[in-house]
Design an enzyme around this catalytic site. Structure first.
Site, mmCIF file in Angstrom:
data_model
loop_
_atom_site.group_PDB
_atom_site.id
_atom_site.type_symbol
_atom_site.label_atom_id
_atom_site.label_comp_id
_atom_site.label_asym_id
_atom_site.label_seq_id
_atom_site.Cartn_x
_atom_site.Cartn_y
_atom_site.Cartn_z
ATOM 1 N N HIS A 92 0.948 -1.136 -0.043
ATOM 2 C CA HIS A 92 0.049 0.179 -0.112
ATOM 3 C C HIS A 92 0.807 1.351 0.158
ATOM 4 O O HIS A 92 1.987 1.156 0.258
ATOM 5 C CB HIS A 92 -0.960 0.005 0.998
ATOM 6 N N ASP A 96 5.882 4.491 5.427
ATOM 7 C CA ASP A 96 6.417 3.553 5.922
ATOM 8 C C ASP A 96 6.657 2.160 5.233
ATOM 9 O O ASP A 96 7.150 1.047 5.578
ATOM 10 C CB ASP A 96 6.309 3.178 7.528
ATOM 11 N N HIS A 97 5.948 1.916 4.185
ATOM 12 C CA HIS A 97 6.160 0.973 2.988
ATOM 13 C C HIS A 97 6.526 1.395 1.810
ATOM 14 O O HIS A 97 7.221 0.512 1.132
ATOM 15 C CB HIS A 97 4.589 0.651 2.836
ATOM 16 N N ASP A 213 0.798 -8.271 10.301
ATOM 17 C CA ASP A 213 0.793 -6.870 10.933
ATOM 18 C C ASP A 213 0.497 -6.986 12.575
ATOM 19 O O ASP A 213 -0.568 -7.395 13.018
ATOM 20 C CB ASP A 213 -0.282 -6.201 10.386
ATOM 21 N N SER A 383 -7.918 3.510 14.347
ATOM 22 C CA SER A 383 -6.722 2.901 13.619
ATOM 23 C C SER A 383 -6.687 2.290 12.479
ATOM 24 O O SER A 383 -7.973 1.679 12.369
ATOM 25 C CB SER A 383 -5.974 2.117 14.782
ATOM 26 N N HIS A 385 -5.191 -0.445 11.857
ATOM 27 C CA HIS A 385 -4.503 -1.707 12.048
ATOM 28 C C HIS A 385 -5.275 -2.758 12.849
ATOM 29 O O HIS A 385 -5.870 -2.380 13.777
ATOM 30 C CB HIS A 385 -3.111 -1.591 12.715
ATOM 31 N N ASP A 460 20.622 12.119 5.773
ATOM 32 C CA ASP A 460 20.583 13.613 6.430
ATOM 33 C C ASP A 460 20.876 14.314 4.926
ATOM 34 O O ASP A 460 21.668 14.292 4.536
ATOM 35 C CB ASP A 460 21.900 13.650 7.249
HETATM 36 ZN ZN LIG Z 1 0.075 1.286 6.482
#
Ligand SMILES: [Zn+2]
EC number: 3.1.-.-
Length: 569
Positions: A92, A96-97, A213, A383, A385, A460
Site C-alpha cells: 500500500h 513506511d512502506h 501486522d 486506527s 490496524h 541527512d
Molecule cells: Zn500502512
C-alpha cells in the site's frame, strides 16, 4: 486444552551467524525492517537464486536523532545481488512502506514495482520528484501473476489508505501470506473489506508461514468502523464558531473524504495546505478514490476572502513534524494565523515516539485560544490496524503452520505471538525475531537460519548512510553542552606558545573569567609534557583538548564538544 499462554521473553538471536547458502527448492524470508520498530518495513524473499522484495519504507527520526530526515532499511545484505531482484511488491502507499523505494532505485533503477493502481500513482509521483521513471506492473485483488520463480496472488485488505493488498507467495518451498498493513473494518467507506473468504481459501490450501501486522496486537477487542467517526466529526462542524483546521496524513483518503462530506453538509469551503496533501488528494480524486463535490475545494487566495465560519483547512503535520504546516501554525510561523475561536481537529493517530511533539502542538494551539479536538477527547480517529480480536479471527480462519509477527515494536510482536499461540499454533512455530534474522522454509517447514546486517541507515539531507550514531552523539552533546574552540599559536622549533590561548565558545555557559583558569591549566600541562616528550602539532592539539575536557568535567561538570586548532609559526 487451549489455555491462554504467555509468549516467551523476546529472543534476540544476536549470536546467530550469517545464513548458509540457500538449499535448492527452499525459500528464505529475511525481514530488513519493521520488526522492533514502527516503520521502514521491508522483507526479502529468496528462491531459486532470485529475490522478491515486499515493501521498502522509511522510519521517521525521533527527538534524540537531531538533523536526520528519515531512516532507511539496510540494503547491504542484498546490495551485491540487486541484479537478481525480480520485483518490489508494495502492499500500500504509506511512507513506511514506500518511502525507501527512491533510495533503492538509486542503486538499480529498473527493478519492477508491482502494486495496485493508487499505490503505483503515489510511488510514481514520489519517484518523479527524484527524477526516476520506474518500471511498473499494476495488479488488483484477485490477480495471480508470476515474478521470476515466485507465484503471487493478491487479496484485498482494508486499511487507513485505499487499495491495500495482502500478497500470497507460492514457491516449491510452500505458501506464505503477507498481510501488509490491514484491519477488518466490516463497514469501510469504499465497501472494500479485507478478503476473509480469500483468507479462508488459503487456509484450506495450507499457509506454511504467515507474516502478520502486529501494530495493534496489544489493543484488546475490535476497531470501530471508519464510518462511526461521522457523528463526532459532524459535532465539530456543527459547533465550531470560526475556522476549522484539520490535520491528517496526506494519504488518509477516507478520513479526508469524511471531512469533505462534513464540509459540504455544513456549507463550508475547503483548502488543502501542504505539498504532499495537495499532490495526493489530486491523485486520489483523479483516479476516483476521492469524491470532491463541485466547487467545494478552492484555492487558498479565494479561501482567505471568505468569512471564518465558512473555512476548512486540511493540512499535514499530524505527527508534529517540525517543518509541516501544522507545527508552523502552532509556532505562529505560517501565513495562517490560528487564534481565539478557531478549531483544530487532529484526525489522526499518535505514532509511538511522536507524543512530545504532538502534545507541544496541542498546548500551543490551546494557548492561542483555539479549541483542539483530538482522539483523546473525541471519537475522531480509528486506527488502520487489526487489534487483538481481529487478529484472533484471522488466525482461526487461516490456521497457519508457522507465524512471523511483523510491523511493530517488541511489545507488539510479542502480543501478536501470544494471540497466535492462544489460537493453538505451536509455540516453536511462532518466530518473534528482529530485523535481519532469516527464516528458511523447506518443504513447508520453517526454521531460523541465520542473521544478516540490518542497521539503521540514516539519511541527512541528500546523503544516505553517512550520518552515523557517533555523529548523532556529537549533535546531542552540542545541543546540551555547546562547543568550545581553542586557538593556540606555537613556535615550530621550540614548541612554545607565542601568544595567549584564545577561546571561542557557542552555547557553552559558565561564569565569566573561566578562560583565564582554563588557559593556566592548559599551559601547565603543556609545560610538564614538554619535559618528557617531543611534540608535533597533532600531539599538542590532543593534549590541549584532553586537558581542557578533563578540567571542565571535574571543575564545572560540563562536557562540551572541544576543538583545538594549533597554528605553527
Ligand atoms: Zn500502512
Amino acid at each position: 486444552m487451549r489455555n491462554a499462554r504467555t509468549a516467551k521473553p523476546a529472543r534476540h538471536h544476536l549470536e546467530l551467524p550469517a545464513p548458509a547458502a540457500l538449499k535448492k527448492g527452499a525459500m528464505r524470508i529475511t525481514p530488513l525492517g519493521g520488526l522492533g520498530e514502527i516503520g521502514r518495513n521491508m522483507t526479502v524473499f529468496e528462491h531459486e537464486g532470485k529475490l522478491l522484495i515486499v515493501d521498502c519504507g522509511v522510519l521517521f527520526p525521533e527527538e534524540h536523532q537531531p538533523g536526520i530526515d528519515v531512516i532507511l532499511p539496510d540494503f547491504s545484505a542484498i546490495r551485491s545481488r540487486l541484479a537478481d531482484v525480480v520485483g518490489i511488491v508494495l502492499t500500500h502507499g504509506h511512507e513506511d512502506h514506500i518511502g525507501g523505494v527512491p533510495y533503492l532505485l538509486r542503486e538499480r533503477a529498473d527493478i519492477p514495482i508491482i502494486a495496485s493502481k493508487l499505490t503505483l500513482a503515489f510511488i510514481t509521483a514520489k519517484l518523479e520528484e527524484h527524477r526516476i521513471k520506474p518500471q511498473t506492473r499494476q495488479v488488483r485483488e484477485g490477480d495471480r501473476i508470476d515474478a521470476g520463480p515466485f507465484d503471487l496472488e493478491f487479496l484485498a485488505v482494508s486499511h487507513s489508505i485505499p487499495d491495500g493488498l495482502a500478497v500470497a507467495i507460492r514457491t516449491a518451498a510452500g505458501l506464505v501470506l503477507h498481510t501488509g498493513d490491514f484491519k477488518m473494518d466490516q463497514f469501510p467507506l469504499d465497501g472494500r473489506t479485507t478478503d476473509l473468504p480469500g483468507f479462508a481459501r488459503l487456509g484450506d490450501e495450507g499457509v506454511d508461514l504467515f507474516l502478520v501486522d502486529s501494530t495493534n496486537a496489544d489493543v484488546p477487542g475490535f476497531m470501530i468502523p471508519e464510518e462511526d467517526l461521522a457523528p463526532a466529526i459532524d459535532q465539530v462542524f456543527r459547533t465550531a464558531p470560526r475556522r476549522i483546521v484539520v490535520s491528517s496524513f496526506a494519504s488518509h483518503v477516507h478520513r479526508i473524504q469524511q471531512i469533505l462530506d462534513a464540509a459540504e453538509r455544513h456549507g463550508r469551503k475547503v483548502g488543502f495546505v501542504g505539498r504532499s496533501m495537495v499532490r495526493n488528494m489530486g491523485i486520489a480524486a483523479d483516479l476516483g478514490y476521492l469524491r470532491i463535490p463541485d466547487g467545494l475545494v478552492v484555492e487558498m487566495k479565494a479561501l482567505e476572502k471568505l468569512p471564518a465560519t465558512d473555512i476548512v483547512l486540511i493540512c499535514t503535520g499530524s505527527q508534529g513534524e517540525p517543518m509541516a504546516a501544522l507545527s508552523r501554525m502552532a509556532n505562529k510561523d505560517h501565513v495562517i494565523d490560528i487564534g481565539e475561536g478557531d478549531t483544530v481537529l487532529l484526525a489522526s493517530s499518535l505514532i509511538p515516539g511522536n507524543e512530545n511533539a504532538i502534545y507541544r502542538i496541542i498546548n500551543a494551539f490551546t494557548r492561542w485560544g483555539a479549541n483542539v479536538v483530538h482522539k483523546g477527547n473525541a471519537k475522531v480517529h480509528v486506527s488502520g490496524h487489526a487489534s487483538a480480536g481481529e487478529l484472533a479471527y484471522c488466525y482461526n480462519i487461516l490456521r497457519p503452520t508457522a507465524v512471523l509477527p511483523v510491523h511493530g515494536e517488541w511489545r507488539h510482536l510479542t502480543a501478536n505471538a501470544a494471540i497466535a499461540m492462544r489460537t493453538g499454533i505451536d509455540e516453536k512455530q511462532v518466530f518473534v525475531v528482529e530485523d535481519g534474522v532469516s527464516i528458511d522454509l523447506v518443504a513447508g517447514s520453517a526454521r531460523i537460519s541465520g542473521r544478516v546486517a540490518a542497521d539503521h541507515i540514516l539519511v541527512d539531507g541528500t546523503t544516505m548512510g553517512v550520518a552515523t550514531e557517533a555523529a548523532l552523539t556529537d549533535r546531542r552533546v552540542l545541543a546540551e553542552e555547546g562547543t568550545i574552540t581553542v586557538l593556540a599559536i606555537m613556535e615550530h622549533a621550540s614548541g612554545r606558545l607565542t601568544e595567549p590561548l584564545e577561546f571561542f565558545s557557542r552555547g557553552f555557559v559558565e561564569e565569566a573569567g573561566w578562560e583565564k583558569t582554563a588557559a593556566k591549566t592548559i599551559e601547565d600541562a603543556l609545560r610538564s609534557a614538554a619535559e618528557s616528550t617531543s611534540r608535533n602539532r597533532e600531539d599538542v592539539e590532543t593534549l590541549i583538548t584532553r586537558t581542557l575536557g578533563r578540567w571542565l568535567s571535574r571543575r564545572h561538570r560540563r562536557n562540551p564538544v572541544i576543538t583545538t586548532i594549533v597554528v605553527e609559526e
